[in-house]
Design a protein around this motif. Structure first.
Motif, PDB file in Angstrom:
ATOM      1  N   LEU A 199       0.828  -1.212   0.000  1.00 44.82           N
ATOM      2  CA  LEU A 199       0.000   0.000   0.000  1.00 44.82           C
ATOM      3  C   LEU A 199       0.856   1.252   0.000  1.00 44.82           C
ATOM      4  CD1 LEU A 199      -2.729  -1.044   2.565  1.00 44.82           C
ATOM      5  CD2 LEU A 199      -2.987  -0.811   0.099  1.00 44.82           C
ATOM      6  N   CYS A 200       1.867   1.251   0.845  1.00 43.98           N
ATOM      7  CA  CYS A 200       2.714   2.429   0.925  1.00 43.98           C
ATOM      8  C   CYS A 200       3.943   2.111   1.762  1.00 43.98           C
ATOM      9  CB  CYS A 200       1.964   3.603   1.559  1.00 43.98           C
ATOM     10  SG  CYS A 200       1.458   3.316   3.250  1.00 43.98           S
ATOM     11  N   VAL A 297       2.580  10.163   2.599  1.00 45.79           N
ATOM     12  CA  VAL A 297       3.060   8.861   2.140  1.00 45.79           C
ATOM     13  C   VAL A 297       3.878   9.043   0.867  1.00 45.79           C
ATOM     14  CG1 VAL A 297       1.257   7.501   3.173  1.00 45.79           C
ATOM     15  CG2 VAL A 297       0.876   8.530   0.952  1.00 45.79           C
ATOM     16  N   ARG A 299       5.171   6.843  -2.504  1.00 46.77           N
ATOM     17  CA  ARG A 299       4.759   5.669  -3.231  1.00 46.77           C
ATOM     18  C   ARG A 299       5.589   4.467  -2.822  1.00 46.77           C
ATOM     19  NH1 ARG A 299       2.398   5.529  -8.528  1.00 46.77           N
ATOM     20  NH2 ARG A 299       1.069   7.326  -8.707  1.00 46.77           N
ATOM     21  N   ALA A 300       4.935   3.358  -2.687  1.00 51.71           N
ATOM     22  CA  ALA A 300       5.672   2.130  -2.399  1.00 51.71           C
ATOM     23  C   ALA A 300       6.628   1.867  -3.570  1.00 51.71           C
ATOM     24  CB  ALA A 300       4.704   0.978  -2.244  1.00 51.71           C
ATOM     25  N   ALA A 301       7.764   1.302  -3.233  1.00 55.41           N
ATOM     26  CA  ALA A 301       8.812   1.118  -4.248  1.00 55.41           C
ATOM     27  C   ALA A 301       8.321   0.287  -5.412  1.00 55.41           C
ATOM     28  CB  ALA A 301      10.025   0.432  -3.623  1.00 55.41           C
TER      29      ALA A 301
END
Lengths: 301, 157
Positions: A199-200, A297, A299-301
């Motif tokens: 998700l993050c 947050v 962005r997730a990788a």
């Protein structure tokens, strides 16, 4: 000779999951001793509060506390105090007396005795006395500390590391974690119902983070649909929220608050604010909601 | 603060993030041997690639047994240190690999971990080092430890 400094990362199977401890650079022998002490603290919580070990404080309480007051370890008493505090603060959304429901769903081994007549909150069902004595108001009360003991164990492991002079590190018990020391730790939060998706990512520093949601080592139960969080008000699995992540000062509160959120998301923001905690939830339809103090947050990788 | 806030752009993030492979190498077998039996002066292979006897001054200190469990999305190497008499002295996870992309079953995917030590923290795919999410059960490891005690316990003398 190589310098006797190292950053360590170790994992052991405890509390029904994998408990991982990672430390910042420090002298090797001291680091090993610190990790040993931290795992010992987690193992002690496991011994005291496991539903499955017949000799645990928890098993003794469930066997005997309906008959007479039972003296427990200071750690068990502390967890029960926190559990009752949260039961009150959450207006009953967090409740450790849901064990009979988990038994019925096949998520805990069955006790043949009839459960307590619902519906009484744990505040009414559990009495705490001086001298670390605990009594249940009636015979059918059975508790499960699975929603809070893991967070407590993480806090005790962090204490052990600090008292051994460890400058910083991370303790992660299957996703319930706490970071201490000056360095922030990047934590990825994944969708509990779709663990392949992140998700993050957030930075965690001097605080705890816990996530609850649908189990994905699914226990087959059409009734439970894989969720092991029980709504105490109706005594069925919670369904409005499929995952909840909480940041708080201590892991015991982060862990327990995720359960309260799964059950009663509408009231949660006020509850979280009163405990200076923040949260992210994934709703049943996949929408994500956060409290307004949830960190920005990336962005997730 | 009394209300939830819709998280901006969650759908985009959620949909674009691919299944990660999460892997950590904690300890080599040699490191696990030393940690379990720090006073041992000699480790001799009792069973090829699987069990090592720890000795000091001709006295047997115990046995280190290495095993792995494979789940649908998991591959875990772990070591069990048995004291004489077969008592479990400690259980350490050596390596932990988790994947939702199906790579785990592939030999080449696994091969990348061979020879890694805890000093070389793995970064598979992306820099995923810590995850908070649904709890993984360690049931398979717990069952594995019981099997090891049953199979090797009486052999530690």
């Amino acid at each position: 000779m190589a310098p006797a400094f190292a950053s360590l990362r170790r994992a052991r199977p405890l509390l029904g999951t994998f408990v991982e401890i990672s430390l910042a650079e420090m002298p090797t022998p001291a680091a090993e001793a610190a990790v040993e002490a931290a795992f010992a603290a987690v193992a002690k919580v496991h011994r005291l509060m496991s539903f499955h070990e017949p000799g645990s404080d928890l098993a003794r309480l469930n066997r005997e506390a309906g008959e007479r007051a039972v003296t427990v370890d200071p750690w068990t008493f502390e967890v029960l105090e926190a559990a009752l505090d949260l039961n009150q603060r959450s207006a009953g959304a967090f409740d450790v007396t849901v064990a009979p429901v988990l038994e019925r769903l096949g998520l805990l081994p069955r006790d043949e005795r009839p459960p307590a007549p619902a519906r009484r909150s744990s505040r009414e069902s559990i009495e705490l006395f001086s001298g670390r004595r605990v009594r249940f108001r009636d015979h059918g009360v059975r508790i499960d500390l699975g929603g809070i003991a893991k967070g407590f164990a993480v806090d005790r492991a962090v204490d052990a590391l600090r008292s051994h002079g460890v400058p910083g590190g991370l303790v992660n018990a299957g996703g319930d974690l706490a970071a201490f020391g000056p360095e922030p730790h990047a934590i990825h939060i994944r969708d509990p119902q779709d663990p392949g998706r992140l998700l993050c990512a957030i930075a965690v520093r001097e605080e705890a983070l816990a996530t609850s949601g649908a189990r994905f080592d699914l226990v087959r139960s059409a009734d439970a649909a894989g969720v092991a969080i029980i709504d105490p008000a109706v005594r069925v699995p919670a369904s409005a929220v499929r995952g909840a992540t909480v940041r708080a000062g201590t892991c015991i509160y982060a862990d327990a608050l995720t359960k309260a959120l799964m059950v009663a998301p509408a009231n949660a923001p006020a509850l979280l604010a009163s405990l200076r905690a923040s949260a992210l939830i994934v709703l049943a339809n996949g929408d994500v909601r956060v409290t307004d103090d949830w960190p920005a947050v990336r962005r997730a990788a | 603060m009394t209300e939830w806030v819709r998280w901006s752009a969650p759908a985009a993030v959620v949909l674009t993030v691919a299944a990660p492979a999460y892997a950590v190498q904690y300890l080599s077998v040699a490191q696990a041997q030393k940690l379990a039996f720090p006073s041992a002066t000699r480790f001799s292979e009792a069973e090829g690639g699987r069990a090592w006897k720890a000795e000091a001054g001709g006295k047997v200190l115990g046995l280190l047994v290495v095993d792995h469990v494979i789940g649908k999305h998991l591959y875990i190497d772990y070591a069990v240190a048995l004291a004489p008499g077969g008592r479990v002295q400690r259980v350490e996870i050596l390596a932990y690999r988790e994947s939702y992309g199906g790579e785990i079953r592939s030999a080449s995917w696994l091969a990348q971990f061979v020879g890694k030590t805890s000093g070389s923290a793995l970064r598979v795919g992306s820099d995923i080092r810590n995850i908070s999410g649904a709890t993984l059960s360690c049931t398979h490891v717990t069952e594995g430890v019981k099997r090891i005690v049953a199979a090797y316990g009486s052999r530690v003398r």
